[in-house]
Design a protein around this motif. Structure first.
Motif, PDB file in Angstrom:
ATOM      1  N   LEU A 221     -42.728  16.283 -26.133  1.00 27.69           N
ATOM      2  CA  LEU A 221     -44.163  16.595 -26.107  1.00 27.69           C
ATOM      3  C   LEU A 221     -45.001  15.329 -26.222  1.00 27.69           C
ATOM      4  O   LEU A 221     -45.923  15.103 -25.431  1.00 27.69           O
ATOM      5  CB  LEU A 221     -44.493  17.545 -27.263  1.00 27.69           C
TER       6      LEU A 221
ATOM      7  N   PHE B 292     -41.059  21.010 -18.123  1.00 24.33           N
ATOM      8  CA  PHE B 292     -41.297  20.987 -19.582  1.00 24.33           C
ATOM      9  C   PHE B 292     -42.577  21.748 -19.915  1.00 24.33           C
ATOM     10  O   PHE B 292     -42.610  22.576 -20.836  1.00 24.33           O
ATOM     11  CB  PHE B 292     -41.401  19.550 -20.097  1.00 24.33           C
ATOM     12  N   GLU B 293     -43.609  21.459 -19.128  1.00 32.00           N
ATOM     13  CA  GLU B 293     -44.880  22.162 -19.278  1.00 32.00           C
ATOM     14  C   GLU B 293     -44.672  23.672 -19.247  1.00 32.00           C
ATOM     15  O   GLU B 293     -45.169  24.403 -20.096  1.00 32.00           O
ATOM     16  CB  GLU B 293     -45.791  21.793 -18.110  1.00 32.00           C
ATOM     17  N   LEU B 294     -43.965  24.117 -18.227  1.00 33.08           N
ATOM     18  CA  LEU B 294     -43.709  25.554 -18.069  1.00 33.08           C
ATOM     19  C   LEU B 294     -42.941  26.121 -19.258  1.00 33.08           C
ATOM     20  O   LEU B 294     -43.291  27.155 -19.810  1.00 33.08           O
ATOM     21  CB  LEU B 294     -42.926  25.789 -16.772  1.00 33.08           C
ATOM     22  N   PHE B 295     -41.896  25.408 -19.671  1.00 31.08           N
ATOM     23  CA  PHE B 295     -41.038  25.916 -20.737  1.00 31.08           C
ATOM     24  C   PHE B 295     -41.755  25.951 -22.085  1.00 31.08           C
ATOM     25  O   PHE B 295     -41.599  26.898 -22.852  1.00 31.08           O
ATOM     26  CB  PHE B 295     -39.773  25.054 -20.853  1.00 31.08           C
ATOM     27  N   PHE B 296     -42.510  24.915 -22.376  1.00 36.01           N
ATOM     28  CA  PHE B 296     -42.998  24.750 -23.749  1.00 36.01           C
ATOM     29  C   PHE B 296     -44.511  24.833 -23.926  1.00 36.01           C
ATOM     30  O   PHE B 296     -44.993  25.047 -25.022  1.00 36.01           O
ATOM     31  CB  PHE B 296     -42.504  23.414 -24.314  1.00 36.01           C
ATOM     32  N   MET B 297     -45.257  24.665 -22.845  1.00 35.68           N
ATOM     33  CA  MET B 297     -46.697  24.588 -23.027  1.00 35.68           C
ATOM     34  C   MET B 297     -47.478  25.745 -22.407  1.00 35.68           C
ATOM     35  O   MET B 297     -48.544  26.096 -22.900  1.00 35.68           O
ATOM     36  CB  MET B 297     -47.210  23.248 -22.499  1.00 35.68           C
ATOM     37  N   GLU B 298     -46.994  26.297 -21.332  1.00 40.32           N
ATOM     38  CA  GLU B 298     -47.716  27.387 -20.672  1.00 40.32           C
ATOM     39  C   GLU B 298     -47.776  28.607 -21.573  1.00 40.32           C
ATOM     40  O   GLU B 298     -46.762  29.029 -22.133  1.00 40.32           O
ATOM     41  CB  GLU B 298     -47.026  27.726 -19.343  1.00 40.32           C
ATOM     42  N   LYS B 299     -48.984  29.151 -21.695  1.00 42.42           N
ATOM     43  CA  LYS B 299     -49.149  30.335 -22.542  1.00 42.42           C
ATOM     44  C   LYS B 299     -48.433  31.531 -21.916  1.00 42.42           C
ATOM     45  O   LYS B 299     -48.544  31.778 -20.720  1.00 42.42           O
ATOM     46  CB  LYS B 299     -50.631  30.658 -22.692  1.00 42.42           C
ATOM     47  N   LEU B 300     -47.727  32.268 -22.746  1.00 42.41           N
ATOM     48  CA  LEU B 300     -47.087  33.491 -22.282  1.00 42.41           C
ATOM     49  C   LEU B 300     -48.150  34.557 -22.064  1.00 42.41           C
ATOM     50  O   LEU B 300     -49.083  34.684 -22.856  1.00 42.41           O
ATOM     51  CB  LEU B 300     -46.080  33.984 -23.325  1.00 42.41           C
TER      52      LEU B 300
ATOM     53  N   SER C 161     -37.930  18.529 -28.981  1.00 42.60           N
ATOM     54  CA  SER C 161     -39.083  19.146 -28.311  1.00 42.60           C
ATOM     55  C   SER C 161     -40.347  18.346 -28.617  1.00 42.60           C
ATOM     56  O   SER C 161     -41.161  18.075 -27.728  1.00 42.60           O
ATOM     57  CB  SER C 161     -39.280  20.580 -28.785  1.00 42.60           C
TER      58      SER C 161
ATOM     59  N   MET D 162     -51.525  19.103 -26.510  1.00 48.85           N
ATOM     60  CA  MET D 162     -51.195  19.681 -25.219  1.00 48.85           C
ATOM     61  C   MET D 162     -52.158  19.347 -24.100  1.00 48.85           C
ATOM     62  O   MET D 162     -51.767  19.302 -22.941  1.00 48.85           O
ATOM     63  CB  MET D 162     -51.048  21.199 -25.364  1.00 48.85           C
TER      64      MET D 162
ATOM     65  N   ASN E  34     -46.704  28.370 -29.470  1.00 46.06           N
ATOM     66  CA  ASN E  34     -46.578  28.753 -28.055  1.00 46.06           C
ATOM     67  C   ASN E  34     -45.451  29.730 -27.757  1.00 46.06           C
ATOM     68  O   ASN E  34     -45.488  30.417 -26.742  1.00 46.06           O
ATOM     69  CB  ASN E  34     -46.349  27.514 -27.190  1.00 46.06           C
ATOM     70  N   ARG E  35     -44.450  29.748 -28.584  1.00 44.56           N
ATOM     71  CA  ARG E  35     -43.262  30.550 -28.260  1.00 44.56           C
ATOM     72  C   ARG E  35     -42.846  31.488 -29.379  1.00 44.56           C
ATOM     73  O   ARG E  35     -41.738  32.014 -29.372  1.00 44.56           O
ATOM     74  CB  ARG E  35     -42.098  29.624 -27.889  1.00 44.56           C
TER      75      ARG E  35
ATOM     76  N   ASN F 263     -46.976  13.938 -22.997  1.00 41.25           N
ATOM     77  CA  ASN F 263     -48.426  14.172 -23.075  1.00 41.25           C
ATOM     78  C   ASN F 263     -49.220  13.045 -23.714  1.00 41.25           C
ATOM     79  O   ASN F 263     -50.417  12.956 -23.507  1.00 41.25           O
ATOM     80  CB  ASN F 263     -48.702  15.440 -23.885  1.00 41.25           C
TER      81      ASN F 263
ATOM     82  N   ALA G  41     -39.667  33.973 -24.219  1.00 40.58           N
ATOM     83  CA  ALA G  41     -39.759  33.018 -25.329  1.00 40.58           C
ATOM     84  C   ALA G  41     -38.401  32.707 -25.956  1.00 40.58           C
ATOM     85  O   ALA G  41     -38.014  31.534 -26.032  1.00 40.58           O
ATOM     86  CB  ALA G  41     -40.753  33.513 -26.367  1.00 40.58           C
TER      87      ALA G  41
ATOM     88  N   GLY H  31     -42.847  19.491 -32.933  1.00 38.43           N
ATOM     89  CA  GLY H  31     -42.045  20.430 -32.156  1.00 38.43           C
ATOM     90  C   GLY H  31     -42.047  21.814 -32.777  1.00 38.43           C
ATOM     91  O   GLY H  31     -42.167  22.822 -32.072  1.00 38.43           O
TER      92      GLY H  31
ATOM     93  N   LEU I 263     -45.291  23.395 -31.999  1.00 35.90           N
ATOM     94  CA  LEU I 263     -45.303  23.742 -30.574  1.00 35.90           C
ATOM     95  C   LEU I 263     -44.582  25.066 -30.337  1.00 35.90           C
ATOM     96  O   LEU I 263     -45.102  25.965 -29.674  1.00 35.90           O
ATOM     97  CB  LEU I 263     -44.627  22.630 -29.773  1.00 35.90           C
TER      98      LEU I 263
END
Lengths: 199, 199
Positions: free
Chosen positions: B168, B105-113, B164, A110, A172-173, B172, B123, A165, A168
């Motif tokens: 990624l 994509f970053e927002l959906f899959f990488m940004e920590k909740l 996904s 990441m 993260n989710r 990245n 999620a 995936g 990931l």
DNA sequence: TTTGAAATTTGAACAGTGTTCATTATTTTT
DNA sequence: AAAAATAATGAACACTGTTCAAATTTCAAA
């Protein structure tokens, strides 16, 4: 006088070791110049005498973590029967390692690479790592005519994409939610990818 | 008096719109409280009167982007033959959307909740989105006995994980390198996952 | 051992973050 | 118009990364 080089390498080592500790415990979010330097026993400004910035430093940890992961996987799969069984064990151990150290997953998959990155091209080193771990078993399966090398190439890629995936989404989710569900999903996925291989 | 609620919602909208613009153009790294507020035409402190923090705000964009992606995919796959063909088209359009907007994509899959996240559970909304896009086609295939619903469930999961992961690595880690190679990898992966479905 | 130059270490300083809160400005009610 | 409620704001604080001149240490030569 090579003392100079030796000492310099030692100091670099202190910074790298400090960074590794932070990555493994608190994760990437806690990696800061001042944080690393304090753990290394130097001023934050000293870091810049040995590294371009903290990002540089962070990617220098990749090799060490790969070696650590390699040991982790190798010891845990040593007694598995060669071929498909061992391949599955390697994949699961690889997953386990990153579940145990999500900060290292973050770093590997990441963290954004700096524009002009390291001398050892970090990106291929990371993306090729799983293949390297599995190399022996794929060769074994191909040699025993269980799969063609063309099919193997496809399956290698599918496993890399799918398991990256899955990690990931799990890390993260929270999907799947809970480690048992994660393991089930991983096994189901690996089953579906390797099903034609089962002898 | 509902004017109050209306005006409040409008102002929230300005902030959300500003955030969306930044996410689509510069990406997550450029999303900052002061940045958003300036684009929205308010002081940075005002943002805190309407949202807990910028992270809150950022995840409120998810719904809008999903709707946008939904439109993107739907328009581009409208004329595909129903069933497997259309399913493939949807998957490729979904990939295309994120390649075009890596920040999303970053927002959906990488940004920590954030720890206690939104009321609409973000999620599952994200991880279930691809399934939602494909829902119709899977139902169609199941209804026409092309696949069992059990097999379909496995394939849905495998496609989500694999695509996904592919995104990624492509976004990245430049793997595969170059859009043509990415497309080839995507098609090869989808082929391998859907091969038993081809009628 | 003392001296002085080279190398290393360092903290101050600056520009960025996020966040809070008392003050200011505006709007609404009386 | 005056008073009360509401909303907007910038100062302030604690963090980030980074640079650079000054302080310190190292070490060879005298």
């Amino acid at each position: 006088m090579k003392n100079k080089a030796l000492q310099e390498q030692r100091i670099r080592g202190y910074f790298i070791e400090a960074t590794k500790e932070i990555l493994k415990s608190e994760g990437l979010k806690s990696v800061s110049v001042r944080n690393i330097a304090e753990k290394a026993g130097y001023s934050f400004a000293t870091l810049y005498n040995y590294f371009k910035d903290a990002k540089d430093l962070v990617f220098l940890c990749v090799q060490d973590f790969q070696e650590e992961c390699n040991v982790y996987v190798t010891t845990r799969t040593a007694k598995a029967a060669r071929g498909e069984k061992k391949l599955r064990a390697i994949l699961l151990a690889w997953l386990e390692y990153f579940v145990q150290y999500p900060g290292i997953f973050e770093l590997f998959f990441m963290e954004k690479l700096s524009d002009l990155n390291k001398q050892p091209d970090t990106a291929p080193m990371i993306t090729g790592f799983l293949d390297k771990l599995c190399e022996g078993e794929w060769k074994y399966l191909i040699a025993h005519k269980t799969v063609s090398s063309a099919v193997a190439a496809n399956k290698k890629a599918a496993l890399l994409y799918g398991l990256s995936g899955l990690l990931l989404l799990y890390i993260n989710r929270q999907t799947p939610s809970g480690y048992p569900a994660f393991l089930k999903a991983a096994n189901t996925f690996i089953d579906s990818q390797l099903k034609e291989i089962t002898t």
